[in-house]
Design an enzyme around this catalytic site. Structure first.
Site: not given
Ligand SMILES: Cc1cc2nc3c(=O)[nH]c(=O)nc-3n(C[C@H](O)[C@H](O)[C@H](O)COP(=O)(O)O)c2cc1C
Length: 371
Positions: A85, A112, A136, A162, A244, A268
């Protein structure tokens, strides 16, 4: 005249430090940091080192096949782009730049809920590129239903719910910085474009931004979210539904009992619960419970091709890239994301060859040893 060139983005550490230079400190910290003392954030990468690859040679690896199939759809590689996001805090072209990079490699993009651009704008940029929608679940079921219907209309082919965010994690870096980008409007693309959300406002967001953001915050987190809500989602869509954030084998079992179509093993990126299990440590027991009955995707900590290799060898069907592509976006927009994605694909291809494996579908546990 000497020309200062930036580093190529081969190593995750270089990517991270180049992104730190390209971004303002608070947004960078929002992306980079984890919950609490960042124990889980660190374990996510460190625990990959507990598994070592045992190559088996003298196989013909002249032609490598990275392709996989999920829900009857074939993908060129096992890489998906994780839902991230708020990308408007990283780069002005946000998800649109990511969508264009994904398209160059035909990599599926999981958009997202809290994107800067709306899911329709992202879909337009993606053209015929494969895409799933991350949901979400809102406190307001009418908004949830509206998001799902819009995703269906815009050609998203699966809903990824999620489940690990009943509330935001204890994000100490953001608390120290008093930086909460959900309130900036960079996470409002889908809400502000949504007819049901808009109808709940007295004034449209264009006229009264503050009240619209307040309303979005009110309906965003859903701490009362349960398995019943999953049934509600299954009832309002014909698309496959994935969960997720699965980390416990009992939840994996329950997901199958509830007829969920797939799961994503994820914490996450260590942003929710500090001290919780790393995903590579959680994966084997979950694979044992699932027994190949539904697809298992994996994320949190993938930093190079060999990490993807290990997760796939432990039984994951595909892996999601997260922070690496966000840093690519920060450094050089669409080109930066493309550079990162290209490296991940080549690195996995070379990892297969140098392990004596011709196809990602032949990866299995016998190629790994725990140390
Ligand atoms: C800045 C940021 C924003 C994220 N936003 C979402 C989101 O909107 N929805 C979601 O399901 N996961 C979100 N995540 C989690 C990612 O989908 C994913 O699970 C995570 O980045 C994996 O870890 P890694 O990037 O360290 O490999 C976010 C992660 C980061 C770093």
């Amino acid at each position: 005249m000497s020309v200062l060139r930036r580093k190529h983005l081969y190593h995750f550490e270089d990517l991270e430090s180049e992104a730190a230079k390209a971004m303002d400190p608070h947004p960078f910290s929002y992306v980079q940091s984890g919950a609490g003392h960042e124990e889980t954030l660190q374990d996510n990468t460190r625990d990959f080192r507990k598994w070592k690859i045992r190559p088996k040679f003298l196989n013909d690896v002249s032609k490598r096949d990275l392709s996989i199939s999920i829900f009857g759809e074939t993908f060129d590689t096992p890489y998906f782009l994780a839902p991230i996001g708020n990308l408007g805090i990283v780069h002005p072209e946000a998800e649109l730049a990511v969508a264009r990079a994904a398209k160059r490699f035909n990599l599926p993009y999981i958009a997202s809920t809290v994107t800067t651009f709306s899911l329709e704008e992202i879909a337009k940029e993606l053209g015929t590129n494969p895409r799933w929608f991350q949901l979400y679940c809102s406190q307001d079921r009418n908004i949830t239903q509206s998001f799902i219907q819009r995703a269906e209309l815009a050609g998203y082919t699966a809903i990824v719910v999620t489940i690990d965010t009943p509330t935001a994690g204890w994000r100490t870096a953001d608390l120290s910085n008093q930086y909460f980008p959900l309130k900036l409007g960079t996470a409002s693309g889908n809400y502000f474009a949504d007819p049901v959300f808009r109808s709940s406002l007295i004034q449209p967001p264009e006229k009264d931004f503050d009240t619209a953001i307040e309303k979005q915050m009110d309906v965003f987190f859903s701490p009362s979210f349960t398995w019943e809500d999953i049934q509600f989602i299954q009832n309002v869509t014909k698309l496959p539904v994935l969960l997720k954030g699965i980390l416990h084998p009992i939840d994996a079992q329950k997901a199958m009992e509830y007829g969920v179509d797939g799961i994503v093993v994820s914490n996450h990126g260590g942003r929710q619960l500090d001290g919780c299990i790393s995903t590579i440590a959680a994966l084997p027991e979950i694979i044992e419970v699932i027994q190949g009955k539904i697809p298992v995707l994996f994320d949190s900590g993938i930093r190079k091709g060999a990490d993807a290799f290990k997760a796939l060898a432990l039984g994951a069907d595909a892996v999601l890239l997260g922070r690496p592509y966000v840093y690519g976006l920060a450094v050089n927009g669409e080109e930066g994301v493309s550079e990162v994605l290209g490296h991940f694909i080549q690195d996995l291809d070379v990892s297969l060859a140098t392990a004596g494996v011709a196809s990602v579908n032949s990866l299995n546990r016998s190629l790994l040893v725990k140390v």
